[in-house]
Design an enzyme around this catalytic site. Sequence first.
Site, PDB file in Angstrom:
ATOM      1  N   SER A 192      43.926  45.128  45.411  1.00 31.09           N
ATOM      2  CA  SER A 192      43.673  43.943  44.585  1.00 31.09           C
ATOM      3  C   SER A 192      42.184  43.695  44.351  1.00 31.09           C
ATOM      4  O   SER A 192      41.759  42.557  44.160  1.00 31.09           O
ATOM      5  CB  SER A 192      44.323  42.694  45.215  1.00 31.09           C
ATOM      6  OG  SER A 192      45.717  42.876  45.361  1.00 31.09           O
ATOM      7  N   ARG A 193      41.399  44.761  44.374  1.00 29.95           N
ATOM      8  CA  ARG A 193      39.948  44.695  44.119  1.00 29.95           C
ATOM      9  C   ARG A 193      39.188  43.918  45.194  1.00 29.95           C
ATOM     10  O   ARG A 193      38.027  43.551  44.996  1.00 29.95           O
ATOM     11  CB  ARG A 193      39.652  44.082  42.733  1.00 29.95           C
ATOM     12  CG  ARG A 193      40.208  44.900  41.558  1.00 29.95           C
ATOM     13  CD  ARG A 193      39.567  46.272  41.501  1.00 29.95           C
ATOM     14  NE  ARG A 193      39.935  47.019  40.307  1.00 29.95           N
ATOM     15  CZ  ARG A 193      40.901  47.934  40.267  1.00 29.95           C
ATOM     16  NH1 ARG A 193      41.609  48.201  41.354  1.00 29.95           N
ATOM     17  NH2 ARG A 193      41.163  48.585  39.160  1.00 29.95           N
TER      18      ARG A 193
END
Length: 215
Positions: A192-193
Amino acid sequence: MALNLQDLRRDYAAHTLDITDVQTNPFNQFEIWMTEALDSQVLEANAMVLSTLTKDKRPTARVVLLKGFDAEGLVFFTNYNSRKSQEMEQNPYACLVFNWLELQRQVRIEGTVERISAKASTAYFQSRPKGSQIGAWVSPQSQVISGRSILEEKVKEVEAKYQDVEPLPRPEHWGGFVVKPTLIEFWQGRMSRLHDRIQYSKVGDDDWKIERLAP
C-alpha cells in the site's frame, strides 16, 4: 498513442526494514544489500544513477557502474573530459541511486566527489579487457562526432600502435572518482505504498545518525 500508465501498480511485500534491523554503519548495511543483490542475480547490480549539476545549477543524470567501495566511499571510472566529469569538477557534489527491482529496494546516496589517485586509476585501467582499454583511448566522450566511423578508425590506429603491448598505458584523461557519502538512505518497498525508509546522516568524521523517514 494511449499508454495506460496510471493503472500500473505493484504491491511490494518481499522484505521489511526497521531501524532495529540495520547495521550501525551504513557501509556495512550497503555491503549486506549489495551481496544480496548479487546473490539474487539482479541484472547489473552495480549499475547506479549518477546525478550532477551543470554550471547553471540544472540537474543531469546518467547510469554508471560502481567498481568498488569501502569506508571512504564509492568508486566509479570515466573520462575526465566527459560532461559529468566537468560538472563534478565545477561542483564537487553528487547523488547516486541504486534500483534493485527484483528485491524491491533502492539505495540513495548524497555526498562529495573527488578524483582517486592516479596509481589506483592505472591499476584498475590495466585490469580491464584490452578492448575496453582501447575504447578509453579513442572516445572523446560527450563530444559531438560526425559518425561511428570516426571511432572505428581511431580503434584501428590504437590497435596498430599497441599491437604488441598489454596492458596499455592509462590515458591521462581517464580515471576514477570517489563519492564520499554524507547521507545514505535505504528504501524497502512495502504494501500500500507504506514503504520502509531508513536514513543515515553523517555526524562529525565517523558517526552516523539513523532515522526512519515517512514513505
